[in-house]
Design a protein around this motif. Structure first.
Motif, PDB file in Angstrom:
ATOM      1  N   PRO A  10     -74.788 -56.463  15.768  1.00 49.63           N
ATOM      2  CA  PRO A  10     -75.832 -56.403  14.745  1.00 49.63           C
ATOM      3  C   PRO A  10     -75.378 -55.608  13.522  1.00 49.63           C
ATOM      4  O   PRO A  10     -74.676 -54.611  13.666  1.00 49.63           O
ATOM      5  CB  PRO A  10     -77.001 -55.686  15.439  1.00 49.63           C
ATOM      6  CG  PRO A  10     -76.626 -55.530  16.860  1.00 49.63           C
ATOM      7  CD  PRO A  10     -75.145 -55.673  16.954  1.00 49.63           C
ATOM      8  N   TRP A  11     -75.784 -56.046  12.370  1.00 43.37           N
ATOM      9  CA  TRP A  11     -75.458 -55.322  11.136  1.00 43.37           C
ATOM     10  C   TRP A  11     -76.536 -55.568  10.093  1.00 43.37           C
ATOM     11  O   TRP A  11     -77.244 -56.570  10.148  1.00 43.37           O
ATOM     12  CB  TRP A  11     -74.083 -55.750  10.594  1.00 43.37           C
ATOM     13  CG  TRP A  11     -73.952 -57.218  10.304  1.00 43.37           C
ATOM     14  CD1 TRP A  11     -73.729 -58.219  11.203  1.00 43.37           C
ATOM     15  CD2 TRP A  11     -74.045 -57.863   9.022  1.00 43.37           C
ATOM     16  NE1 TRP A  11     -73.678 -59.429  10.569  1.00 43.37           N
ATOM     17  CE2 TRP A  11     -73.864 -59.235   9.231  1.00 43.37           C
ATOM     18  CE3 TRP A  11     -74.254 -57.385   7.721  1.00 43.37           C
ATOM     19  CZ2 TRP A  11     -73.895 -60.172   8.181  1.00 43.37           C
ATOM     20  CZ3 TRP A  11     -74.272 -58.310   6.673  1.00 43.37           C
ATOM     21  CH2 TRP A  11     -74.099 -59.682   6.916  1.00 43.37           C
ATOM     22  N   ARG A  12     -76.664 -54.611   9.179  1.00 45.43           N
ATOM     23  CA  ARG A  12     -77.638 -54.747   8.091  1.00 45.43           C
ATOM     24  C   ARG A  12     -77.011 -54.214   6.811  1.00 45.43           C
ATOM     25  O   ARG A  12     -76.270 -53.226   6.851  1.00 45.43           O
ATOM     26  CB  ARG A  12     -78.917 -53.949   8.379  1.00 45.43           C
ATOM     27  CG  ARG A  12     -79.666 -54.353   9.645  1.00 45.43           C
ATOM     28  CD  ARG A  12     -80.392 -55.681   9.503  1.00 45.43           C
ATOM     29  NE  ARG A  12     -81.155 -56.005  10.694  1.00 45.43           N
ATOM     30  CZ  ARG A  12     -80.670 -56.643  11.770  1.00 45.43           C
ATOM     31  NH1 ARG A  12     -79.413 -57.022  11.809  1.00 45.43           N
ATOM     32  NH2 ARG A  12     -81.474 -56.902  12.801  1.00 45.43           N
ATOM     33  N   ILE A  14     -77.693 -52.187   3.530  1.00 45.34           N
ATOM     34  CA  ILE A  14     -78.692 -51.202   3.113  1.00 45.34           C
ATOM     35  C   ILE A  14     -78.266 -50.639   1.763  1.00 45.34           C
ATOM     36  O   ILE A  14     -77.254 -49.942   1.666  1.00 45.34           O
ATOM     37  CB  ILE A  14     -78.799 -50.059   4.159  1.00 45.34           C
ATOM     38  CG1 ILE A  14     -79.139 -50.635   5.545  1.00 45.34           C
ATOM     39  CG2 ILE A  14     -79.825 -49.024   3.724  1.00 45.34           C
ATOM     40  CD1 ILE A  14     -78.889 -49.669   6.689  1.00 45.34           C
ATOM     41  N   ASP A  15     -79.017 -50.955   0.731  1.00 43.48           N
ATOM     42  CA  ASP A  15     -78.714 -50.480  -0.632  1.00 43.48           C
ATOM     43  C   ASP A  15     -77.255 -50.752  -1.005  1.00 43.48           C
ATOM     44  O   ASP A  15     -76.555 -49.864  -1.521  1.00 43.48           O
ATOM     45  CB  ASP A  15     -79.014 -48.976  -0.762  1.00 43.48           C
ATOM     46  CG  ASP A  15     -80.475 -48.658  -0.473  1.00 43.48           C
ATOM     47  OD1 ASP A  15     -81.318 -49.537  -0.717  1.00 43.48           O
ATOM     48  OD2 ASP A  15     -80.761 -47.548   0.014  1.00 43.48           O
ATOM     49  N   GLU A  17     -74.661 -50.945   0.790  1.00 39.06           N
ATOM     50  CA  GLU A  17     -73.710 -50.530   1.831  1.00 39.06           C
ATOM     51  C   GLU A  17     -74.096 -51.221   3.140  1.00 39.06           C
ATOM     52  O   GLU A  17     -75.055 -51.993   3.168  1.00 39.06           O
ATOM     53  CB  GLU A  17     -73.729 -49.011   1.982  1.00 39.06           C
ATOM     54  CG  GLU A  17     -73.303 -48.292   0.692  1.00 39.06           C
ATOM     55  CD  GLU A  17     -73.320 -46.787   0.822  1.00 39.06           C
ATOM     56  OE1 GLU A  17     -72.286 -46.176   0.560  1.00 39.06           O
ATOM     57  OE2 GLU A  17     -74.361 -46.230   1.175  1.00 39.06           O
ATOM     58  N   ALA A  18     -73.363 -50.968   4.204  1.00 36.36           N
ATOM     59  CA  ALA A  18     -73.689 -51.662   5.459  1.00 36.36           C
ATOM     60  C   ALA A  18     -73.601 -50.721   6.644  1.00 36.36           C
ATOM     61  O   ALA A  18     -72.855 -49.737   6.632  1.00 36.36           O
ATOM     62  CB  ALA A  18     -72.739 -52.835   5.668  1.00 36.36           C
ATOM     63  N   LEU A  19     -74.401 -51.038   7.644  1.00 38.39           N
ATOM     64  CA  LEU A  19     -74.345 -50.339   8.924  1.00 38.39           C
ATOM     65  C   LEU A  19     -74.062 -51.397   9.977  1.00 38.39           C
ATOM     66  O   LEU A  19     -74.770 -52.403  10.062  1.00 38.39           O
ATOM     67  CB  LEU A  19     -75.686 -49.656   9.181  1.00 38.39           C
ATOM     68  CG  LEU A  19     -75.710 -48.338   9.931  1.00 38.39           C
ATOM     69  CD1 LEU A  19     -74.709 -47.346   9.371  1.00 38.39           C
ATOM     70  CD2 LEU A  19     -77.105 -47.742   9.897  1.00 38.39           C
ATOM     71  N   VAL A  20     -72.998 -51.173  10.749  1.00 45.95           N
ATOM     72  CA  VAL A  20     -72.569 -52.150  11.756  1.00 45.95           C
ATOM     73  C   VAL A  20     -72.581 -51.450  13.114  1.00 45.95           C
ATOM     74  O   VAL A  20     -72.063 -50.335  13.242  1.00 45.95           O
ATOM     75  CB  VAL A  20     -71.144 -52.670  11.427  1.00 45.95           C
ATOM     76  CG1 VAL A  20     -70.631 -53.604  12.512  1.00 45.95           C
ATOM     77  CG2 VAL A  20     -71.131 -53.359  10.067  1.00 45.95           C
ATOM     78  N   VAL A  21     -73.186 -52.088  14.094  1.00 46.04           N
ATOM     79  CA  VAL A  21     -73.330 -51.443  15.411  1.00 46.04           C
ATOM     80  C   VAL A  21     -72.557 -52.228  16.465  1.00 46.04           C
ATOM     81  O   VAL A  21     -72.695 -53.447  16.562  1.00 46.04           O
ATOM     82  CB  VAL A  21     -74.817 -51.369  15.827  1.00 46.04           C
ATOM     83  CG1 VAL A  21     -74.956 -50.712  17.198  1.00 46.04           C
ATOM     84  CG2 VAL A  21     -75.625 -50.586  14.802  1.00 46.04           C
ATOM     85  N   PRO A  23     -72.575 -52.645  20.202  1.00 51.49           N
ATOM     86  CA  PRO A  23     -73.379 -52.266  21.371  1.00 51.49           C
ATOM     87  C   PRO A  23     -72.548 -51.972  22.614  1.00 51.49           C
ATOM     88  O   PRO A  23     -72.927 -51.144  23.437  1.00 51.49           O
ATOM     89  CB  PRO A  23     -74.289 -53.476  21.605  1.00 51.49           C
ATOM     90  CG  PRO A  23     -73.721 -54.589  20.828  1.00 51.49           C
ATOM     91  CD  PRO A  23     -72.795 -54.032  19.798  1.00 51.49           C
ATOM     92  N   GLU A  24     -71.400 -52.607  22.743  1.00 52.38           N
ATOM     93  CA  GLU A  24     -70.572 -52.394  23.935  1.00 52.38           C
ATOM     94  C   GLU A  24     -69.989 -50.982  23.963  1.00 52.38           C
ATOM     95  O   GLU A  24     -69.956 -50.319  24.980  1.00 52.38           O
ATOM     96  CB  GLU A  24     -69.435 -53.430  23.994  1.00 52.38           C
ATOM     97  CG  GLU A  24     -69.918 -54.842  24.263  1.00 52.38           C
ATOM     98  CD  GLU A  24     -70.793 -54.939  25.518  1.00 52.38           C
ATOM     99  OE1 GLU A  24     -70.432 -54.321  26.537  1.00 52.38           O
ATOM    100  OE2 GLU A  24     -71.848 -55.597  25.457  1.00 52.38           O
ATOM    101  N   ILE A  28     -71.441 -46.714  15.872  1.00 50.16           N
ATOM    102  CA  ILE A  28     -72.110 -47.154  14.650  1.00 50.16           C
ATOM    103  C   ILE A  28     -71.156 -46.913  13.481  1.00 50.16           C
ATOM    104  O   ILE A  28     -70.654 -45.802  13.310  1.00 50.16           O
ATOM    105  CB  ILE A  28     -73.420 -46.372  14.417  1.00 50.16           C
ATOM    106  CG1 ILE A  28     -74.328 -46.535  15.649  1.00 50.16           C
ATOM    107  CG2 ILE A  28     -74.141 -46.870  13.177  1.00 50.16           C
ATOM    108  CD1 ILE A  28     -75.550 -45.634  15.622  1.00 50.16           C
ATOM    109  N   PRO A  30     -70.664 -46.891   9.425  1.00 44.73           N
ATOM    110  CA  PRO A  30     -71.205 -47.032   8.066  1.00 44.73           C
ATOM    111  C   PRO A  30     -70.102 -47.568   7.133  1.00 44.73           C
ATOM    112  O   PRO A  30     -68.990 -47.052   7.153  1.00 44.73           O
ATOM    113  CB  PRO A  30     -71.595 -45.602   7.697  1.00 44.73           C
ATOM    114  CG  PRO A  30     -70.745 -44.721   8.558  1.00 44.73           C
ATOM    115  CD  PRO A  30     -70.217 -45.519   9.715  1.00 44.73           C
TER     116      PRO A  30
END
Lengths: 86, 265
Positions: A10-12, A14-15, A17-21, A23-24, A28, A30
């Motif tokens: 999952p990633w989003r 944000i303004d 920039e990006a946040l990528v997660v 899960p395994e 996180i 940035p």
């Protein structure tokens, strides 16, 4: 070879920039504006050179430097198992 | 038919637990005796059937439910009914419940935050951080003046207008003084031990990152719903201010918060 983002990451944006997660690994990441744009361009249709070329057109910097940085960054993403090549 | 049954509610999630042994029931009755607000006569949203000391159950496809030290096997049917089999005679029910509840809370647009929650003037202030960051300390330094929702785990759930913080029965050292209360979230602080008091307001990305690092995500269901958790976390930090808070374990921290950080802004 084209590079693509793994589906279960999952990633989003944000303004800009990006946040990528991951899960395994429960990590996180940035990403700053340039890295976030690279991440968006990793869509399974473009290879590293094409992405670097697009970044060169969008951001003001020396072409050789951009190509070297983008190649490094994409290699790191592969090593972190966030993306794959096909 | 399981011998024991108990109903209760956490953060508006209504549970019914059936078990073949009484340790979880005793745990729940003691909890409800101390904190009546966890009682619930409502129709359960989630049913948990718990069998202890089961080595193998025929005709039941066993799958390890969580990556925890406890051997809990079972299945989750339609996301509403959990049948769990513990391979030991005793496992801490609170730990199992927290894992199950964190999965269900996500479906209600909420999550468990590894944080201390303090209710001040009708609003909830959350102090998040990993074990050892100072959650219990910051709660202890405020015991005389305000209600402590939890010194360990607070449930945060989206309402129509805002986010509400709920007390949970998942305590740290301050089980006896916490309150089964709730309040709208006014601010989130991420604790950082320091040699002086200091704070920094976080932008949306850094606040979302810090929040995600402190949300309980245990079990495969949580991982499958990570995108949803991501959106809830992002929405919360767009509505509520988030700060990095450097602090010394001294009572003056509360004077610093009141003086230097205007409540809710």
């Amino acid at each position: 070879m084209a590079v693509y983002r793994k589906r279960n990451i999952p990633w989003r944006i944000i303004d800009g920039e990006a946040l990528v997660v991951d899960p395994e690994k429960s990590l996180i990441y940035p990403f700053n504006a340039v890295a976030a744009r690279v991440w968006q361009l990793i869509d399974g249709a473009k290879d590293t050179d094409e992405i670097a070329e697009m970044i060169f057109r969008e951001f003001e910097a020396e072409k050789a430097l951009i190509h070297a940085d983008i190649t490094d960054f994409i290699a790191q993403l592969k090593e972190s198992e966030l993306i794959e090549a096909r | 038919m399981l011998k024991y049954e108990e109903r209760f509610s956490i953060a508006k999630l209504n549970f019914c637990v059936n078990a073949d042994k009484d340790p979880p029931i005793r745990w729940l009755r003691e909890l409800k005796g101390r904190f009546p607000r966890y009682s619930s006569g409502r129709k359960p949203d989630i049913r948990i059937s718990l069998y202890y000391n089961i080595k193998k159950r025929r005709g039941f496809k066993q799958k390890k439910l969580f990556d925890t030290p406890y051997d809990v096997y079972g299945r989750i049917d339609n996301g509403l009914h959990v049948t769990a089999y513990a391979k030991r005679n005793y496992i801490p029910f609170g730990d199992i419940l927290r894992i199950l509840a964190c999965n269900f809370l996500i479906k209600r647009n909420g999550f468990f935050l590894h944080s201390c929650g303090v209710k001040i003037d009708g609003g909830a202030y959350l102090f998040a951080g990993p074990s050892g960051a100072g959650k219990t300390t910051i709660a202890k330094l405020n015991l005389k003046r305000n209600k402590i929702l939890s010194d360990e785990t607070v449930a945060v759930v989206k309402n129509q207008k805002d986010y509400n913080a709920y007390a949970t029965p998942f305590f740290g050292d301050l089980a006896k003084v916490t309150s089964d209360d709730n309040a709208p979230v006014k601010a989130v602080f991420f604790l950082k031990q320091s040699n002086r008091f200091g704070h920094k307001r976080l932008d949306t990305l850094r606040a979302a990152q810090a929040l995600l690092q402190n949300i309980f995500l245990i079990g495969n269901e949580c991982k499958d719903n990570l995108g949803r958790v991501f959106d809830i976390a992002l929405d919360l930090v767009k509505r509520v201010p988030a700060y990095e808070l450097g602090f010394l374990p001294k009572e003056q921290i509360w004077r610093y918060i009141e003086k230097e950080i205007s409540p809710g802004g």
